[in-house]
Design a protein around this motif. Sequence first.
Motif, PDB file in Angstrom:
ATOM      1  N   ARG A   1       0.806  -1.221   0.000  1.00 54.73           N
ATOM      2  CA  ARG A   1       0.000   0.000   0.000  1.00 54.73           C
ATOM      3  C   ARG A   1       0.840   1.274   0.000  1.00 54.73           C
ATOM      4  O   ARG A   1       0.305   2.365  -0.136  1.00 54.73           O
ATOM      5  CB  ARG A   1      -0.914   0.004   1.242  1.00 54.73           C
ATOM      6  N   LYS A   2       2.161   1.150   0.171  1.00 56.23           N
ATOM      7  CA  LYS A   2       3.018   2.324   0.319  1.00 56.23           C
ATOM      8  C   LYS A   2       4.016   2.439  -0.833  1.00 56.23           C
ATOM      9  O   LYS A   2       4.502   1.427  -1.342  1.00 56.23           O
ATOM     10  CB  LYS A   2       3.786   2.262   1.644  1.00 56.23           C
ATOM     11  N   ALA A   3       4.326   3.684  -1.191  1.00 59.33           N
ATOM     12  CA  ALA A   3       5.344   3.936  -2.221  1.00 59.33           C
ATOM     13  C   ALA A   3       6.229   5.095  -1.808  1.00 59.33           C
ATOM     14  O   ALA A   3       5.754   6.092  -1.241  1.00 59.33           O
ATOM     15  CB  ALA A   3       4.700   4.231  -3.566  1.00 59.33           C
ATOM     16  N   VAL A   4       7.512   4.961  -2.083  1.00 61.14           N
ATOM     17  CA  VAL A   4       8.505   6.005  -1.835  1.00 61.14           C
ATOM     18  C   VAL A   4       9.005   6.508  -3.188  1.00 61.14           C
ATOM     19  O   VAL A   4       9.357   5.712  -4.063  1.00 61.14           O
ATOM     20  CB  VAL A   4       9.680   5.469  -0.994  1.00 61.14           C
ATOM     21  N   LEU A   5       9.024   7.826  -3.344  1.00 61.95           N
ATOM     22  CA  LEU A   5       9.496   8.435  -4.594  1.00 61.95           C
ATOM     23  C   LEU A   5      10.662   9.371  -4.279  1.00 61.95           C
ATOM     24  O   LEU A   5      10.455  10.468  -3.738  1.00 61.95           O
ATOM     25  CB  LEU A   5       8.364   9.210  -5.287  1.00 61.95           C
ATOM     26  N   PRO A   6      11.890   8.952  -4.564  1.00 63.66           N
ATOM     27  CA  PRO A   6      13.059   9.821  -4.321  1.00 63.66           C
ATOM     28  C   PRO A   6      13.110  10.933  -5.377  1.00 63.66           C
ATOM     29  O   PRO A   6      13.247  10.656  -6.570  1.00 63.66           O
ATOM     30  CB  PRO A   6      14.249   8.860  -4.463  1.00 63.66           C
ATOM     31  N   VAL A   7      12.991  12.181  -4.924  1.00 70.25           N
ATOM     32  CA  VAL A   7      12.936  13.310  -5.857  1.00 70.25           C
ATOM     33  C   VAL A   7      13.834  14.453  -5.390  1.00 70.25           C
ATOM     34  O   VAL A   7      13.545  15.628  -5.651  1.00 70.25           O
ATOM     35  CB  VAL A   7      11.476  13.806  -6.040  1.00 70.25           C
TER      36      VAL A   7
ATOM     37  N   MET B   1      23.449  11.790  -0.458  1.00 67.37           N
ATOM     38  CA  MET B   1      24.293  10.648  -0.093  1.00 67.37           C
ATOM     39  C   MET B   1      23.878   9.355  -0.790  1.00 67.37           C
ATOM     40  O   MET B   1      24.210   8.270  -0.335  1.00 67.37           O
ATOM     41  CB  MET B   1      24.272  10.452   1.425  1.00 67.37           C
ATOM     42  N   GLY B   2      23.124   9.469  -1.878  1.00 67.68           N
ATOM     43  CA  GLY B   2      22.796   8.280  -2.652  1.00 67.68           C
ATOM     44  C   GLY B   2      21.371   7.794  -2.462  1.00 67.68           C
ATOM     45  O   GLY B   2      20.660   8.211  -1.542  1.00 67.68           O
ATOM     46  N   LEU B   3      20.973   6.876  -3.357  1.00 67.36           N
ATOM     47  CA  LEU B   3      19.605   6.356  -3.346  1.00 67.36           C
ATOM     48  C   LEU B   3      19.306   5.598  -2.059  1.00 67.36           C
ATOM     49  O   LEU B   3      18.210   5.712  -1.496  1.00 67.36           O
ATOM     50  CB  LEU B   3      19.381   5.446  -4.561  1.00 67.36           C
ATOM     51  N   GLY B   4      20.269   4.822  -1.570  1.00 65.77           N
ATOM     52  CA  GLY B   4      20.056   4.082  -0.330  1.00 65.77           C
ATOM     53  C   GLY B   4      19.771   5.008   0.834  1.00 65.77           C
ATOM     54  O   GLY B   4      18.892   4.744   1.660  1.00 65.77           O
ATOM     55  N   HIS B   5      20.496   6.116   0.906  1.00 63.87           N
ATOM     56  CA  HIS B   5      20.275   7.097   1.968  1.00 63.87           C
ATOM     57  C   HIS B   5      18.893   7.730   1.829  1.00 63.87           C
ATOM     58  O   HIS B   5      18.199   7.967   2.835  1.00 63.87           O
ATOM     59  CB  HIS B   5      21.364   8.171   1.924  1.00 63.87           C
ATOM     60  N   ALA B   6      18.470   8.012   0.590  1.00 65.81           N
ATOM     61  CA  ALA B   6      17.147   8.591   0.370  1.00 65.81           C
ATOM     62  C   ALA B   6      16.057   7.658   0.896  1.00 65.81           C
ATOM     63  O   ALA B   6      15.114   8.099   1.564  1.00 65.81           O
ATOM     64  CB  ALA B   6      16.934   8.871  -1.120  1.00 65.81           C
ATOM     65  N   ILE B   7      16.179   6.368   0.622  1.00 70.15           N
ATOM     66  CA  ILE B   7      15.179   5.413   1.095  1.00 70.15           C
ATOM     67  C   ILE B   7      15.228   5.311   2.615  1.00 70.15           C
ATOM     68  O   ILE B   7      14.184   5.227   3.281  1.00 70.15           O
ATOM     69  CB  ILE B   7      15.386   4.034   0.451  1.00 70.15           C
ATOM     70  N   TRP B   8      16.409   5.354   3.206  1.00 72.70           N
ATOM     71  CA  TRP B   8      16.538   5.307   4.667  1.00 72.70           C
ATOM     72  C   TRP B   8      15.818   6.497   5.307  1.00 72.70           C
ATOM     73  O   TRP B   8      15.254   6.368   6.395  1.00 72.70           O
ATOM     74  CB  TRP B   8      18.012   5.312   5.049  1.00 72.70           C
TER      75      TRP B   8
ATOM     76  N   LEU C   1      24.196   2.877   7.080  1.00 76.32           N
ATOM     77  CA  LEU C   1      24.720   3.987   6.267  1.00 76.32           C
ATOM     78  C   LEU C   1      26.135   3.708   5.766  1.00 76.32           C
ATOM     79  O   LEU C   1      27.004   4.590   5.747  1.00 76.32           O
ATOM     80  CB  LEU C   1      24.681   5.297   7.057  1.00 76.32           C
ATOM     81  N   GLU C   2      26.364   2.484   5.333  1.00 74.15           N
ATOM     82  CA  GLU C   2      27.673   2.101   4.792  1.00 74.15           C
ATOM     83  C   GLU C   2      27.832   2.663   3.382  1.00 74.15           C
ATOM     84  O   GLU C   2      26.930   2.540   2.551  1.00 74.15           O
ATOM     85  CB  GLU C   2      27.813   0.585   4.785  1.00 74.15           C
ATOM     86  N   ARG C   3      28.972   3.266   3.118  1.00 70.44           N
ATOM     87  CA  ARG C   3      29.232   3.860   1.806  1.00 70.44           C
ATOM     88  C   ARG C   3      29.684   2.791   0.822  1.00 70.44           C
ATOM     89  O   ARG C   3      30.483   1.914   1.156  1.00 70.44           O
ATOM     90  CB  ARG C   3      30.302   4.946   1.910  1.00 70.44           C
ATOM     91  N   GLY C   4      29.181   2.890  -0.402  1.00 72.44           N
ATOM     92  CA  GLY C   4      29.571   1.967  -1.447  1.00 72.44           C
ATOM     93  C   GLY C   4      30.147   2.702  -2.633  1.00 72.44           C
ATOM     94  O   GLY C   4      30.926   3.654  -2.477  1.00 72.44           O
ATOM     95  N   ALA C   5      29.738   2.298  -3.851  1.00 75.30           N
ATOM     96  CA  ALA C   5      30.246   2.911  -5.077  1.00 75.30           C
ATOM     97  C   ALA C   5      29.988   4.410  -5.065  1.00 75.30           C
ATOM     98  O   ALA C   5      28.923   4.877  -4.678  1.00 75.30           O
ATOM     99  CB  ALA C   5      29.568   2.267  -6.295  1.00 75.30           C
ATOM    100  N   GLY C   6      30.999   5.185  -5.465  1.00 69.34           N
ATOM    101  CA  GLY C   6      30.877   6.625  -5.521  1.00 69.34           C
ATOM    102  C   GLY C   6      30.847   7.300  -4.165  1.00 69.34           C
ATOM    103  O   GLY C   6      30.532   8.489  -4.067  1.00 69.34           O
ATOM    104  N   GLY C   7      31.161   6.532  -3.100  1.00 68.16           N
ATOM    105  CA  GLY C   7      31.130   7.099  -1.763  1.00 68.16           C
ATOM    106  C   GLY C   7      29.734   7.354  -1.240  1.00 68.16           C
ATOM    107  O   GLY C   7      29.550   8.096  -0.274  1.00 68.16           O
ATOM    108  N   GLU C   8      28.717   6.731  -1.877  1.00 67.83           N
ATOM    109  CA  GLU C   8      27.329   6.936  -1.494  1.00 67.83           C
ATOM    110  C   GLU C   8      26.750   5.677  -0.850  1.00 67.83           C
ATOM    111  O   GLU C   8      27.297   4.577  -0.998  1.00 67.83           O
ATOM    112  CB  GLU C   8      26.495   7.320  -2.721  1.00 67.83           C
TER     113      GLU C   8
END
Length: 291
Positions: free
Chosen positions: A6-12, A110-117, A222-229
Amino acid sequence: MIKPLRKAVLPVAGLGTRFLPATKAMPKEMLTVVDKPLIQYAIDEARAAGIEEFCLITGRGKDSLIDYFDVAFELETTLRERNKQEALDALAPSSIAAGALIAVRQQEPMGLGHAIWCARSFIGDDPFAILLPDDLVKSNVPCLKQLVDAYNQTGGNVVAVTEVPREHTSRYGILKTGKDDGRIVEVTGLVEKPKPEEAPSNLSIIGRYVLTADVMTHLAKLERGAGGEVQLTDAMAKVIGHVPFHGLRYEGQRFDCGNKLGYLEAQIAMSIDRPDLGDSVRAFLKNYTGA
């Protein structure tokens, strides 16, 4: 038991630098394809998949995205007084029920993962969809609806995938695959932007995901991966083997509206099938193609 989605997240929260100067004073997600902004296409697709609650991950200067889904009282009143019903009908999809849309600020890029967090309180323990508005998918059945149907069959995590030229694997998150029935493929591993000679397949994830809340445990580090993100791909890879994980070869054509060529192609593709525009578009294209 599979929880309903029922839920959606939109990183913008992105800066939209590829579309400067247009994005100097407006979010790139407000760029229109024909007569609807990219964010509206994403919301419409989510609604068609049964999504009822939306979370926008925004940044500074992005308030117009929230305003867009608010009630435009003065405009609507004026249109009613002037009996402009067609214009009122055009406005209708931009309305969202009170309390169904929230916005959360991502203070740092800080990257897509951070946005979702950043959406962790909204997500809670529920499954959720992610839609990246840059990816516009033209299909008979909305792309996210296809994913939800697959999720209701398999449970766990389901991502939309497409085949890319092997020489382009270094641009994408690539799947390591197991069982494959030609439509739904088991995901046994994920590699972020591998070199072509090291890529485990040529199946790439596009900007449509259905994920369980298990991924949030790993994003919280919040572990950094590719591109430091903080990479969403890294967190998803860590739940493989603990939660069912599948890729869906979706039906449809994807346009990468995050770059100018993809955006221009989307304009033509989405207008050419419109009853009110198609014939005229085909006619004027001949002036530029020599066809």
